[in-house]
Design an enzyme around this catalytic site. Structure first.
Site, PDB file in Angstrom:
ATOM      1  N   ASP A   8      36.252  34.960  34.596  1.00 24.76           N
ATOM      2  CA  ASP A   8      35.651  36.114  33.917  1.00 24.76           C
ATOM      3  C   ASP A   8      36.739  36.805  33.090  1.00 24.76           C
ATOM      4  O   ASP A   8      37.790  37.181  33.617  1.00 24.76           O
ATOM      5  CB  ASP A   8      35.082  37.080  34.962  1.00 24.76           C
ATOM      6  N   ASP A 103      31.493  35.601  28.406  1.00 22.27           N
ATOM      7  CA  ASP A 103      32.861  35.701  28.938  1.00 22.27           C
ATOM      8  C   ASP A 103      33.008  35.190  30.367  1.00 22.27           C
ATOM      9  O   ASP A 103      34.017  35.445  31.003  1.00 22.27           O
ATOM     10  CB  ASP A 103      33.362  37.153  28.839  1.00 22.27           C
ATOM     11  N   GLU A 104      32.015  34.448  30.854  1.00 20.18           N
ATOM     12  CA  GLU A 104      32.012  34.145  32.285  1.00 20.18           C
ATOM     13  C   GLU A 104      31.401  32.774  32.547  1.00 20.18           C
ATOM     14  O   GLU A 104      30.414  32.411  31.914  1.00 20.18           O
ATOM     15  CB  GLU A 104      31.141  35.236  32.916  1.00 20.18           C
TER      16      GLU A 104
END
Ligand code: TTP
Ligand code: MG
Length: 362
Positions: A8, A103-104
């Site tokens: 993350d 983003d993860e």
């Protein structure tokens, strides 16, 4: 035992802006709608978080908490570019990558000797190629890997090896369980439940009353158990089988018999595939032929089906036979190999909006 990595990015949108503009690095920063526009923040940097400024907070309220807050509008193109790079890094380390947002992502690296070394390499590759820091968690399942990536934020790595799971979850605060929102916290407070150990002691019927079906998952999590698979974003678009003959074959009737054998094989492969990954709608069937001069040809036919149920009707061996004849008519040569297969309607064709990758900035 699985080895799962959860990655993350740290204050993702804000970090991209700080990377690109040094003047933003040491000030409290919010990314989102500007003050006075009744909109909200997508995120904030860590300096702003000290003032209580966070994602989804109305910008005007954030400015009240932190009068020096610098607010800039999001630039999604930049975030998507960074996201594409990190996703390509993940795929370098495992075919089993499940992106959760820009983003993860989760990676299943169960085959690797050391998941921790891979996690460190991923962090370094992300920094080298994007100039951004990520936090990474390593654990035997998705639930714990996600908790772990948050444990040492920012720029952190935290590993929960299988032997530590029992001890780790005992004191784990229930408010950190993904899916427990404000309401869930209130329920746990009213029940006097602070840790996963407390949670395990609550009778089933009580928990069920508040959380319904989710209560079973909660018990599992409280024991450190999570059986969810990492669902790869790679989608199988076709399935085919083929055979190369020990001796080239010229006679069409023999080739048609070989085709029947192959058909049986493809049928059972397809059944197994649907059992494993759920059924898909068939779009096309095809037959391919490689001649003794190594030239190849493929003939295919579009199927007109709109549902999952009738794939058995559409996949009759008789439908493949004319396709083989067509292929053979293209050249008079003897045949080295035949193959047959199906193409699927892809998720995107079926449901063109990929909700999971849309930015959710308000
Ligand atoms: P998150 O990973 O939840 O947050 P973050 O990366 O900003 O901070 P952290 O270091 O705690 O991981 O979300 C990733 C990006 O998604 C975030 O930078 C902005 C966007 N986002 C929104 O647009 N709205 C939201 O409500 C949230 C939570 C995130
Ligand atoms: Mg993040």
């Amino acid at each position: 035992m699985k080895k799962i990595i959860h990655v993350d990015m740290d204050c993702f949108y804000a970090q991209v802006e700080m990377r690109d503009n040094p003047a933003l690095r040491n000030v409290p920063l919010g990314i989102g709608g500007l003050p006075g526009t009744r909109s909200v923040l997508c995120t904030s940097n860590y300096i702003a978080r000290k003032f209580g400024v966070k994602s989804a907070m109305p910008t005007d309220y954030a400015v009240k908490l932190c009068p020096n807050l610098v607010v800039i509008a999001p630039n999604f193109k930049k975030y998507s570019e960074a996201s594409e790079i990190i996703q390509s890094i993940f795929h370098h380390y495992s075919p089993l990558v499940e992106p959760v947002s820009l983003d993860e992502a989760y990676l299943d690296v169960s085959d690797a000797e050391s998941a921790t070394s891979i996690a460190l390499e991923i962090k370094k590759a992300i920094l080298d190629r994007t100039g951004l820091t990520a936090s990474v968690g390593v654990a035997p399942n998705k639930f714990l890997a996600k908790i772990a990536s948050d444990w040492k934020k920012p720029d952190g790595i935290f590993v929960i090896p299988p032997v530590n799971v029992e001890v780790f979850v005992k004191t784990l605060p229930v408010k950190l369980i993904p899916g427990i929102g404000k309401k869930g916290k209130e329920i746990f407070d009213s029940l006097g439940v602070k840790t996963c150990d407390d949670l395990k002691k609550i009778p089933h019927e009580v928990l069920n009353q508040y959380f319904g079906k989710f209560s079973y998952t909660l018990y599992q999590y409280a024991k450190g158990i999570d059986d969810r698979e990492v669902i790869s974003d790679w989608e199988r678009k076709s399935l085919s089988v083929e055979t190369t003959f020990p001796k080239d074959i010229r006679e069409e009737n023999i080739l048609q018999l070989e085709l029947l054998d192959l058909y049986e094989e493809m049928y059972s492969r397809l059944e197994a595939h649907f059992d494993e990954e759920g059924e898909k709608i068939l779009k096309k069937i095809f037959v391919k032929v490689k001649f003794n001069d190594f030239s190849r040809t493929t003939c295919e036919e579009t199927l007109h089906s709109h549902d999952f149920a009738d794939w058995r009707k559409l996949l009759l061996a008789d439908y493949f036979k004319p396709l083989l004849s067509h292929c053979l008519q293209k050249k008079g040569n003897a045949v080295r190999l035949i193959g047959l297969g199906v193409r699927f309607v892809t998720q995107e064709e079926f449901n063109p909006v990929q909700l999971s990758l849309l930015p959710f900035c308000g």
